[in-house]
Each structure stands twice: as C-alpha cells, then as structure tokens.
Design an enzyme around this catalytic site. Sequence first.
Site, mmCIF file in Angstrom:
data_model
loop_
_atom_site.group_PDB
_atom_site.id
_atom_site.type_symbol
_atom_site.label_atom_id
_atom_site.label_comp_id
_atom_site.label_asym_id
_atom_site.label_seq_id
_atom_site.Cartn_x
_atom_site.Cartn_y
_atom_site.Cartn_z
ATOM 1 N N LYS A 35 42.487 -32.264 -36.323
ATOM 2 C CA LYS A 35 41.036 -32.269 -36.127
ATOM 3 C C LYS A 35 40.443 -33.681 -36.291
ATOM 4 O O LYS A 35 41.102 -34.579 -36.810
ATOM 5 C CB LYS A 35 40.401 -31.271 -37.109
ATOM 6 C CG LYS A 35 40.808 -29.810 -36.853
ATOM 7 C CD LYS A 35 40.036 -28.843 -37.756
ATOM 8 C CE LYS A 35 40.409 -27.395 -37.484
ATOM 9 N NZ LYS A 35 39.598 -26.448 -38.290
ATOM 10 N N TYR B 85 37.038 -21.344 -29.734
ATOM 11 C CA TYR B 85 36.671 -20.598 -30.953
ATOM 12 C C TYR B 85 35.808 -19.372 -30.630
ATOM 13 O O TYR B 85 35.021 -18.944 -31.471
ATOM 14 C CB TYR B 85 35.953 -21.517 -31.936
ATOM 15 C CG TYR B 85 36.888 -22.382 -32.768
ATOM 16 C CD1 TYR B 85 37.812 -21.805 -33.652
ATOM 17 C CD2 TYR B 85 36.838 -23.769 -32.717
ATOM 18 C CE1 TYR B 85 38.662 -22.589 -34.429
ATOM 19 C CE2 TYR B 85 37.686 -24.557 -33.492
ATOM 20 C CZ TYR B 85 38.593 -23.961 -34.344
ATOM 21 O OH TYR B 85 39.420 -24.734 -35.131
ATOM 22 N N PHE C 264 28.872 -20.018 -39.351
ATOM 23 C CA PHE C 264 29.438 -21.367 -39.340
ATOM 24 C C PHE C 264 29.781 -21.862 -37.932
ATOM 25 O O PHE C 264 30.254 -22.981 -37.755
ATOM 26 C CB PHE C 264 30.686 -21.435 -40.232
ATOM 27 C CG PHE C 264 31.795 -20.477 -39.855
ATOM 28 C CD1 PHE C 264 32.707 -20.809 -38.853
ATOM 29 C CD2 PHE C 264 31.934 -19.254 -40.497
ATOM 30 C CE1 PHE C 264 33.729 -19.941 -38.496
ATOM 31 C CE2 PHE C 264 32.959 -18.375 -40.146
ATOM 32 C CZ PHE C 264 33.858 -18.714 -39.135
ATOM 33 N N ARG D 172 51.225 -22.193 -40.387
ATOM 34 C CA ARG D 172 50.119 -21.770 -41.260
ATOM 35 C C ARG D 172 50.449 -22.074 -42.724
ATOM 36 O O ARG D 172 49.584 -22.447 -43.506
ATOM 37 C CB ARG D 172 49.851 -20.268 -41.086
ATOM 38 C CG ARG D 172 49.391 -19.860 -39.696
ATOM 39 C CD ARG D 172 47.967 -20.191 -39.399
ATOM 40 N NE ARG D 172 47.007 -19.472 -40.214
ATOM 41 C CZ ARG D 172 45.684 -19.506 -40.025
ATOM 42 N NH1 ARG D 172 45.176 -20.238 -39.043
ATOM 43 N NH2 ARG D 172 44.865 -18.844 -40.793
ATOM 44 N N THR E 296 42.354 -22.187 -45.539
ATOM 45 C CA THR E 296 41.237 -22.740 -44.759
ATOM 46 C C THR E 296 40.381 -23.693 -45.600
ATOM 47 O O THR E 296 40.009 -24.771 -45.141
ATOM 48 C CB THR E 296 40.344 -21.587 -44.236
ATOM 49 O OG1 THR E 296 41.187 -20.640 -43.570
ATOM 50 C CG2 THR E 296 39.297 -22.085 -43.282
ATOM 51 N N ARG F 222 46.331 -29.329 -45.794
ATOM 52 C CA ARG F 222 44.910 -29.297 -46.136
ATOM 53 C C ARG F 222 44.674 -29.771 -47.579
ATOM 54 O O ARG F 222 43.686 -30.455 -47.856
ATOM 55 C CB ARG F 222 44.342 -27.902 -45.886
ATOM 56 C CG ARG F 222 44.068 -27.679 -44.383
ATOM 57 C CD ARG F 222 43.779 -26.241 -44.070
ATOM 58 N NE ARG F 222 43.223 -26.060 -42.720
ATOM 59 C CZ ARG F 222 43.137 -24.895 -42.119
ATOM 60 N NH1 ARG F 222 43.575 -23.784 -42.717
ATOM 61 N NH2 ARG F 222 42.623 -24.798 -40.909
ATOM 62 N N ASN G 199 38.640 -29.723 -42.186
ATOM 63 C CA ASN G 199 39.867 -29.282 -42.869
ATOM 64 C C ASN G 199 41.161 -29.671 -42.135
ATOM 65 O O ASN G 199 42.175 -28.993 -42.238
ATOM 66 C CB ASN G 199 39.795 -27.789 -43.211
ATOM 67 C CG ASN G 199 39.700 -26.904 -41.985
ATOM 68 O OD1 ASN G 199 39.706 -27.392 -40.854
ATOM 69 N ND2 ASN G 199 39.622 -25.609 -42.209
ATOM 70 N N HIS H 211 44.138 -27.247 -37.250
ATOM 71 C CA HIS H 211 44.044 -25.857 -36.791
ATOM 72 C C HIS H 211 45.454 -25.364 -36.485
ATOM 73 O O HIS H 211 46.293 -26.139 -36.006
ATOM 74 C CB HIS H 211 43.214 -25.746 -35.502
ATOM 75 C CG HIS H 211 43.460 -24.455 -34.775
ATOM 76 N ND1 HIS H 211 42.813 -23.296 -35.127
ATOM 77 C CD2 HIS H 211 44.348 -24.131 -33.799
ATOM 78 C CE1 HIS H 211 43.295 -22.300 -34.362
ATOM 79 N NE2 HIS H 211 44.215 -22.787 -33.549
ATOM 80 N N GLU I 67 46.058 -19.529 -27.026
ATOM 81 C CA GLU I 67 45.673 -20.919 -27.312
ATOM 82 C C GLU I 67 46.580 -21.932 -26.603
ATOM 83 O O GLU I 67 46.105 -22.966 -26.139
ATOM 84 C CB GLU I 67 45.669 -21.139 -28.827
ATOM 85 C CG GLU I 67 44.551 -20.342 -29.501
ATOM 86 C CD GLU I 67 44.567 -20.410 -31.025
ATOM 87 O OE1 GLU I 67 45.436 -21.107 -31.594
ATOM 88 O OE2 GLU I 67 43.701 -19.766 -31.633
HETATM 89 P P1 RTP Z 1 41.565 -22.700 -37.843
HETATM 90 O O1 RTP Z 1 41.209 -21.561 -36.923
HETATM 91 O O2 RTP Z 1 40.731 -23.929 -37.635
HETATM 92 O O3 RTP Z 1 43.034 -22.958 -37.866
HETATM 93 O O4 RTP Z 1 41.239 -22.267 -39.343
HETATM 94 P P2 RTP Z 1 41.557 -20.883 -40.031
HETATM 95 O O5 RTP Z 1 42.298 -19.970 -39.116
HETATM 96 O O6 RTP Z 1 42.179 -21.210 -41.338
HETATM 97 O O7 RTP Z 1 40.089 -20.355 -40.270
HETATM 98 P P3 RTP Z 1 39.172 -19.453 -39.305
HETATM 99 O O8 RTP Z 1 38.734 -18.276 -40.072
HETATM 100 O O9 RTP Z 1 39.818 -19.240 -37.978
HETATM 101 O O10 RTP Z 1 37.914 -20.396 -39.105
HETATM 102 C C1 RTP Z 1 37.902 -21.443 -38.159
HETATM 103 C C2 RTP Z 1 37.285 -22.671 -38.783
HETATM 104 O O11 RTP Z 1 35.908 -22.419 -39.042
HETATM 105 C C3 RTP Z 1 35.519 -23.033 -40.263
HETATM 106 N N1 RTP Z 1 35.055 -22.040 -41.195
HETATM 107 N N2 RTP Z 1 34.041 -22.236 -41.966
HETATM 108 N N3 RTP Z 1 31.981 -21.945 -43.871
HETATM 109 C C4 RTP Z 1 32.841 -20.963 -43.688
HETATM 110 O O12 RTP Z 1 32.808 -19.925 -44.324
HETATM 111 C C5 RTP Z 1 33.884 -21.140 -42.700
HETATM 112 N N4 RTP Z 1 34.802 -20.255 -42.397
HETATM 113 C C6 RTP Z 1 35.549 -20.836 -41.431
HETATM 114 C C7 RTP Z 1 36.733 -23.736 -40.820
HETATM 115 O O13 RTP Z 1 36.657 -25.107 -40.501
HETATM 116 C C8 RTP Z 1 37.893 -23.069 -40.120
HETATM 117 O O14 RTP Z 1 38.978 -23.941 -40.005
HETATM 118 MG MG MG Z 2 41.641 -19.542 -37.155
#
Ligand code: RTP
Ligand code: MG
Length: 135
Positions: free
Chosen positions: A11, A51, A59, A87, A93, A104, A114, A117, A128
Amino acid sequence: MAIERTLSIIKPDAVAKNVIGKIISRFETNGLKIVEAKMLTLSRELAEGFYAEHKGRPFFEDLVKFMTSGPVVVQVLEGENAIAKNRELMGATNPQEAAEGTIRADFADTIDANAVHGSDSPTSAEREVNYFFGG
Ligand code: RTP
Ligand code: MG
C-alpha cells in the site's frame, strides 16, 4: 497442500517508507514466489471496484482516499497454501493487534495505513488476481 495464487498489494504508506524490498523479502523467504507484479497509482474507479465489498461501510471513503494517495505495488504470490500463508505473514488488520514479526506489526502505523493487502479466501483471490492481471 495445494499450490495457490493470491493477490498482494503493497500500500501507499509502505511504498512511501521505502520498505517494498523488505516486504517482498518476507514473501520470498517464506516460500511465496512473485509471479506477476506492477507498480501504479490506483484511480478512484479502480480502488472503488477493488474494494466493492466494503461499499457503504463507514471507513470506505477513507480507504479509497488512502489507496489512491500514492503508488502501490500489486503482485501475485504463488506457493503452497499461499492465501492463508500471506494473511499470516501480514498479521491482523489493525497493526496494534498484529502478532510480533508480522508485516503489519513491523511496518504499519494505523488501521488505515496498514502496509499491505492480501486476498482473504480462494474466491476473493481469483477475483482479485483477475481484477488486476486478467485478460
Ligand atoms: P485488506 O483487505 O486491505 O487486506 O485488509 P483486511 O482484509 O485485513 O481488512 P478488511 O476488513 O478487508 O478491510 C479493508 C481495509 O479497510 C480498512 N479498514 N478500516 N476503521 C475500520 O474499522 C476499518 N476496517 C477496515 C483497513 O485499512 C483494511 O485494510
Ligand atoms: Mg480484506
């Protein structure tokens, strides 16, 4: 165990911090091969489409703004159990909750910035990888 492919994005925060090489090194030393890669700055349209599952979440707007704020490195990782392994290497996250030694924990500052992805399931990995490298 199956050989899988998964999508990884380094990122904008991690690119700005000059840790692309360190992150890629974690993948390589843990048995994941880089089989596709490109560097680009995401357009709003590309980031929103990527996304799409998060559209409507509180968010979402911040996420799209952040992901379009600078260049990213998009890559396909291949290896045994690549989806889960990536992962695991990434960590939680929220970097404050990420296990010691994860990408991370070591390179990310906030839940928004963070560092990486990674696809979260075989279905999302397929979508993806095609999204960025299909056709
Ligand atoms: P990613 O998709 O980026 O790999 O991250 P992830 O699976 O660990 O998390 P995901 O739930 O898919 O969320 C995508 C990105 O959105 C941001 N986020 N912010 N403020 C919040 O509660 C929140 N929750 C998610 C994070 O930057 C996350 O990587
Ligand atoms: Mg995700």
